[in-house]
Scaffold this active site. Structure first.
Site, short mmCIF file in Angstrom:
data_model
loop_
_atom_site.label_atom_id
_atom_site.label_comp_id
_atom_site.label_asym_id
_atom_site.label_seq_id
_atom_site.Cartn_x
_atom_site.Cartn_y
_atom_site.Cartn_z
N SER A 530 120.87 35.68 29.64
CA SER A 530 119.49 36.35 28.83
C SER A 530 119.02 37.54 29.66
CB SER A 530 118.44 34.99 28.71
OG SER A 530 118.82 33.92 28.16
N THR A 533 117.41 42.27 27.44
CA THR A 533 116.24 42.96 27.25
C THR A 533 115.38 43.17 28.57
OG1 THR A 533 116.39 41.81 25.01
CG2 THR A 533 114.13 42.56 25.71
N VAL A 716 115.28 35.04 26.67
CA VAL A 716 114.90 34.10 25.60
C VAL A 716 115.98 33.53 25.05
CG1 VAL A 716 113.00 35.26 25.04
CG2 VAL A 716 114.87 35.76 23.59
N GLU A 718 118.71 31.83 26.06
CA GLU A 718 119.64 30.52 26.35
C GLU A 718 118.42 29.20 26.38
OE1 GLU A 718 120.86 32.64 29.79
OE2 GLU A 718 122.56 31.77 29.43
#
Ligand code: FES
Ligand code: FES
Lengths: 757, 161
Positions: A530, A533, A716, A718
Site C-alpha cells: 500500500s 499513493t 489503503v 491492504e
C-alpha cells in the site's frame, strides 16, 4: 452507499484531490486496447512452455531432452543446467526479504521437485501445439519421495524433510538437526501468567485457515528477447518491473544494466506478482535461440505453481477482567511457507494484537516449509490469518462478558501515543474513529430475521513507504506529463495525476501520467505494501513543487521583479504588482527557452512516515439450516484512509479487499489429494466470489490525515482484507449459535455444526 | 496438430479470413490470428468470462468455441462496442463509476452486460448480478460494476423514449 467522514475545512483547501475524475488510462481499458502481459506480439516471436513435476516431492535423477530438441519447430530447450547454481543470498524486497537462490530454484527445479507443478524444464517452439508436443517428449526420471503439506504434520519430528540445510532460525541455542521449521518468531510484553491470573474471563480457541490464492484474473505472462550483444528486453505484467530486472539479472548472472523491463498493463496482482516465474525462463530460452519468446501460464499453472498464501493453524487465548479490560493474550501461529522458507508469519505475529492495548502477551510464529507452491505475498500478507483467530476469540470474550463487541474493542483500543504491540508508538491513527463510525452506522442497529446473524471484526496493516522516483515534465503548451516507476494495478495513475494537478494548479485533463520502463525512470520499489499513493505520490508532489518554485523564478525573471513578489495561483504566476498581470503555465512554457530551457523536475526519495491503517467491519449473514449455505446480506466497512485522493478508487480498494476476504472465509481453499496433487486447480472448483454471491459493499472512509504526506494520504489497499474472515465467522456464530473455527465455512461444515448443536 | 483450415467470418461488422488448426479456440484465433487482443483468457475453461463475445448475437465464452465453428458466423467483440470514437453508454458508465481497477475482466463484463441489456433493458440488481455471475472480477467486489450497469441501463432506456 458510501460515506466520507472527514474535516470539511481541510477538504476545502483542495481543488482536485478528493474529487472523482475519470481515470486517464480508462478509455483504453473499456475498449480492449490496453495491452496486458499476453497481448504483446513481436515479429518472429516463439511460444515458450513449461514442463512441470507431476509429483509433490521427488528427486530428479535425470532429464533427457534429446527427443524434444529433435522435434521440428522446437528452437530451445532449457533445464536448471542452463542457469548458474546460486549461493544463498537474502535480498530486500517489497515487504519481506527474499532469498534469490530460492526464487531461482522455484523458477526451475534443480535436483529436487518440491511440489506438484514445480518447473523442471521449458521449451520454445514455433507454435503452441509444437511446444506442447515437445514437453511430452522430455523424459524426466524421478525418485518419488514422501511428501508433507499439512503445517503441523510438517513440524512433527520425523516428517519428510524438504531441505537438508534448514536449521530453525530464531531459536537459542541453534538446533543441530535440520527440520521443516525455517524460522521461529517471538514477540512478548509483560508477564502473561500474571495477566491471566488477573482475568475474570478467558476465551480460547484453535483456528485453521486453508491455503488460498490471490486469484488475479490475468495469468502470469511475459515476452522476452535476448540480443546478440547481450542486451535484453522484457515486457511483463508484474507489480514491480525494477524487481523483475534485478531478479532476472541475478538468476541469469547478467548485468542489471543489460536488462530493460517494460511494464505491461497488469491484470491484478494482490501481492502475487511481486516475484518472477516466467521472465528468467523466457530470457534463457531467447538466449538459446535468438528469437523473442512469449510465455503465458494456463490457469491451472497459476494455481499449481504461483501464489498462494499460507494455510495455517492459529491458537489464541485471551483473558479479561469483568469490566472488559483485556489483561493477557497468548498466541501461537503456524504458517505454511510452501516449498521454500518465507511465509508471512512474521507480519502475522506483528499484526495479531496491533489493534489492542494489552499489557501482557506472548506471540509465537512458525514459518514451515511444505510440499506446496511457495507462498507469495497476498494483500496484507499474514494479517488476515492471525486476525481471524484473534477476532474470533475477542468475539467469544464479548459473549462471556456480556459486552457489546464494539464496546469491548473500544475499551481495549490502541490510541495515539500508545506503544504498538510490534514496537513503535502510534501517531495520528484513526482506529477509534473507525469503531465509532460502525457503531453509529444505521447498519449496526438494523433488525435481523431468523437464521440471521451479525458479526464485527477489526484489522490493521502497517503500510510502507520506501524508494520511489517521479519525473514531471511540462509540455510546450503548458500541460504536464508525470512519469513514475510503479505499475498501476488499481488506478494509481489517476491519483498520481491528481496530486500533480493539485500542486501545479492544472485541471486533471492537463496532466498525463505514464508508467515508465526501467531505463526511462529512476528506481522505484514495487507496487505493494500500500505504498504507491503514499511514497510515489510524495515524489510526484515534490517534483511538482520544484516546478512551481522554478516557474515563479522564471516569471520573476520575465517581469524583472524579485521572486518573493510572485505567487503561484490556479496554474499561473501572479505578481504582487497588479500592473504585471499574470503568466499562465502555457505562457511560461512558451517562453521557457528564454528563462532557462525546458521545464521539468525529477525527484528520487525514500519515503518515511507511512501511516498505519485500521479498518472496522460489520457483516450480516443468513444461514440456510437445510443446506448450510451462507448468504452475505449486508456489509459495511469503515477504514481510516488518511486522505482519499480519488475516493472512488479508495472505495474500490475497500470493496475488493472485502470480497476477497469473504471468499477466503466462505469458499476458497487449496484441496490436495493423498499424493499431494492439487484437486481443484481451476475457477470451477476453486470458487472465488461471483456477482450473485455478494451484496453492495458499503464503505465509510474515515479521514484522519497523515501529516507525513503532503495531502495526508495513508495506504489503503491492504487493510480491507484483514477483518472479513473474523467478521463473517462472527456473523455465522451469531446466526447458528456455534463457533466455527475452520475456514472455509463451507456448507457441509456448517450443516455438521448445526446438527451438533 | 492437423491441417489448418480456412475460415471466413464476420467480426465486428467486417469480413475476415484466417487459418486455424482444428483444435484452435475462437479466442486464440481472435487474439493471435486477427490481433483482437481485447478478449482475454483468464481460465480457458469457461469459468471466468474474460473471453466473452457474441456469436450470431448469443453471448458465449470464446475459449469454449472452436475457431472452425465461426465459419460464416457473425462475431462481436469488445473492439466492436464503441461507435467509432464514441463510447457505448456502458463503457462511459464504467469509467464514471470507477467500475474497473485492473481492467482485465472489463472487456468480458462489458460484452456480457451489453448482451443483458439487449434482452432485458430494465434488469433488477439481482438479475444483473445473476447474469454477470459468469464473469469473475477479483478487484472490485462487483459493487461499482453493478452500479455502472444499472446506471447505463437507465440511460439507455432514456435514450429510447
Ligand atoms: S477464458 Fe474463457 S471463460 Fe475464462
Ligand atoms: S478489475 Fe481487475 S479483475 Fe475486474
Amino acid at each position: 452507499m458510501s460515506d466520507v467522514i472527514d474535516r470539511p475545512a481541510a477538504k476545502a483547501q483542495f481543488k482536485v484531490v478528493g474529487t472523482r475524475p475519470v481515470r486517464p488510462d480508462g478509455a483504453d481499458k473499456v475498449t480492449g486496447k490496453a495491452a496486458y502481459g499476453a497481448d504483446l506480439m513481436l515479429p518472429g516471436m516463439l511460444t515458450g512452455k513449461i514442463k512441470r513435476s507431476p509429483h509433490a516431492h521427488a528427486r530428479i535423477i535425470a532429464i533427457d531432452t534429446k527427443k524434444a530438441r529433435a522435434l521440428a519447430g522446437v528452437k530451445a530447450v532449457i533445464t536448471a543446467a542452463d542457469f548458474p547454481d546460486l549461493a544463498s543470498e537474502e535480498m530486500a524486497g517489497g515487504e519481506s526479504a527474499a532469498n534469490v537462490r530460492d526464487i531461482a530454484l522455484n523458477c526451475m527445479a534443480r535436483n529436487a521437485a518440491l511440489y506438484e507443478g514445480h518447473a523442471v524444464a521449458a521449451v520454445a517452439a514455433t507454435s503452441a501445439s509444437i511446444a506442447d508436443e515437445a514437453l511430452a517428449l522430455i523424459e524426466v526420471t524421478y525418485e518419488v519421495l514422501p511428501h508433507v503439506i499439512d503445517v503441523e504434520a510438517a513440524m512433527a519430528p520425523g516428517a519428510p524433510l524438504l531441505h537438508a540445510d534448514i536449521f530453525t532460525k530464531g531459536v537459542e541455542p541453534a538446533p543441530t538437526t535440520p527440520s521443516n521449521i525455517a524460522h521461529r518468531h517471538d514477540l512478548t510484553r509483560g508477564d502473561v501468567n500474571a495477566g491471566f491470573a488477573e482475568a475474570d474471563a478467558i476465551a480460547e480457541g484453535r483456528y485453521t485457515t486453508a491455503a488460498v490464492h490471490q486469484g488475479y484474473i490475468e495469468p502470469h505472462a511475459c515476452v522476452a528477447t535476448f540480443g546478440a550483444d547481450g542486451q535484453c528486453q522484457v515486457w511483463s505484467a508484474s507489480q514491480g518491473h525494477f524487481a523483475v530486472r534485478t531478479l532476472c539479472a541475478k538468476i541469469l548472472g547478467l548485468d542489471t544494466s543489460d536488462i530493460r523491463v517494460t511494464p505491461a498493463e497488469i491484470g491484478g496482482g494482490f501481492g502475487g506478482k511481486t516475484t518472477v516465474y516466467l521472465e528468467p525462463l523466457a530470457l534463457a530460452l531467447s538466449r538459446q535461440c535468438g528469437a523473442p519468446v512469449r510465455m503465458v501460464m494456463a490457469r491451472d499453472e497459476v494455481f499449481r505453481a504461483t501464489g498462494p498464501t499460507s494455510g495455517a493453524v492459529i491458537e489464541v487465548k485471551l483473558g479479561a477482567r469483568r469490566d472488559g479490560t483485556i489483561t493477557a493474550g497468548q498466541i501461537v501461529l503456524k504458517y505454511q511457507a510452501g516449498a521454500f522458507p518465507g511465509s508471512p508469519v512474521h507480519p502475522g505475529v506483528m499484526t495479531a494484537l496491533a489493534c489492542y492495548d494489552i499489557p501482557n502477551f506472548t506471540i509465537t510464529g512458525y514459518d514451515v516449509v511444505t510440499n506446496s507452491p511457495k507462498v507469495t505475498a497476498y494483500r496484507a500478507p499474514g494479517a488476515p490469518i492471525s486476525a481471524f483467530g484473534v477476532e474470533s476469540a475477542v468475539d467469544d470474550l464479548a459473549l462471556k462478558l456480556g459486552m457489546d463487541p464494539i464496546a469491548l474493542r473500544e475499551k481495549n483500543a490502541v490510541r495515539d501515543g500508545m506503544k504498538a504491540a510490534y514496537g513503535p508508538t502510534f501517531r495520528n491513527i484513526g482506529y477509534v474513529e473507525t469503531l465509532e463510525a460502525i457503531r453509529d452506522h444505521p447498519h449496526y442497529q438494523a433488525p435481523l430475521g431468523p437464521n440471521q446473524g451479525r458479526g464485527v471484526a477489526v484489522g490493521f496493516w502497517f503500510n510502507i513507504g520506501g524508494d520511489s522516483t517521479a519525473a514531471v515534465q511540462i509540455t510546450d503548451d503548458g500541460a504536464a506529463v508525470v512519469a513514475t516507476g510503479n505499475p498501476d494495478i488499481g488506478g494509481s495513475r489517476a491519483s498520481m495525476a491528481m496530486m500533480a494537478a493539485e500542486v501545479l494548479g492544472l485541471p486533471i485533463e492537463k496532466v498525463r501520467p505514464i508508467v515508465a520502463d526501467t531505463a526511462s525512470i529512476g528506481y522505484s520499489m514495487l507496487t505493494g505494501g500500500s505504498r504507491t499513493t503514499f511514497a510515489t505520490g510524495m515524489a510526484v508532489t515534490q517534483a511538482a513543487q520544484q516546478i512551481v518554485t522554478d516557474l515563479k523564478r522564471r516569471a520573476a525573471q520575465i517581469w524583472e521583479v524579485a521572486v518573493d513578489q510572485v505567487e503561484w495561483l490556479d496554474g499561473a504566476a501572479v505578481c504582487r504588482d497588479p500592473a504585471k498581470g499574470e503568466l499562465t503555465l502555457a505562457a511560461l512554457a512558451a517562453k521557457s527557452g528564454e528563462t532557462g530551457g525546458p521545464i521539468g523536475a525529477q525527484v528520487s526519495l525514500n519515503a518515511q512516515g507511512a501511516g498505519p491503517g485500521f479498518g472496522a467491519h460489520i457483516c450480516d449473514v443468513e444461514v440456510d439450516p437445510e443446506t448450510g449455505g451462507v448468504t452475505i446480506l449486508r456489509y459495511t466497512a469503515a477504514q481510516d484512509v488518511g486522505r482519499a485522493i480519488h475516493p472512488a478508487y479508495v472505495e474500490g480498494q475497500v470493496q475488493g479487499g472485502v470480497a476477497q476476504g469473504i471468499g477466503w472465509a466462505l469458499n476458497e481453499e487449496y484441496i490436495f489429494d493423498t499424493d499431494g496433487k492439487m484437486e481443484n486447480a481451476g475457477f470451477l472448483d476453486y470458487r472465488v466470489p461471483v456477482a450473485s454471491d455478494l451484496p453492495m459493499i458499503d464503505t465509510i472512509l474515515v479521514e484522519v490525515a497523515n501529516p507525513r504526506h503532503p495531502f495526508g494520504a495513508k495506504g489503503v489497499g491492504e487493510v480491507p482484507i484483514v477483518p472479513p474472515l473474523g467478521a463473517v465467522a462472527n456473523a455465522v456464530r451469531a446466526a447458528i449459535g456455534v463457533r466455527m473455527t475452520d475456514l472455509p465455512l463451507s456448507p457441509p461444515k456448517i450443516r455438521a455444526a448445526i446438527d451438533g448443536r | 496438430m492437423g491441417a489448418r483450415q480456412h475460415i471466413s467470418a464476420n467480426v465486428n461488422g467486417d469480413p475476415v479470413e484466417f487459418l486455424a488448426e482444428p483444435g484452435t479456440t475462437l479466442l486464440d484465433a481472435l487474439r493471435d490470428e486477427l490481433g483482437l487482443t481485447g478478449s482475454k483468457e483468464g481460465c480457458g475453461s469457461g469459468d471466468c468470462g474474460a473471453c466473452s463475445v457474441t456469436l450470431d448475437g448469443r453471448l458465449v465464452c470464446s475459449c469454449l468455441v472452436l475457431a472452425v465453428e465461426a465459419q460464416g458466423r457473425r462475431i462481436t467483440t469488445i473492439e466492436g462496442m464503441a461507435d467509432g470514437g464514441t463510447l457505448h453508454p456502458l463503457q462511459q458508465k464504467f469509467l464514471e463509476h470507477a467500475a474497473l481497477q485492473c481492467g482485465f475482466c472489463t472487456p468480458g463484463i462489458l460484452v456480457a452486460a451489453k448482451a443483458l441489456l439487449d434482452v432485458n433493458p430494465d434488469p433488477t440488481e439481482v438479475e444483473a448480478r445473476y447474469w454477470l455471475a459468469g464473469n469473475l472480477c477479483r478487484c472490485t467486489g462487483y459493487d461499482k460494476v453493478i452500479r455502472a450497469v444499472m446506471d447505463a441501463a437507465a440511460d439507455l432506456r432514456q435514450e429510447r423514449v
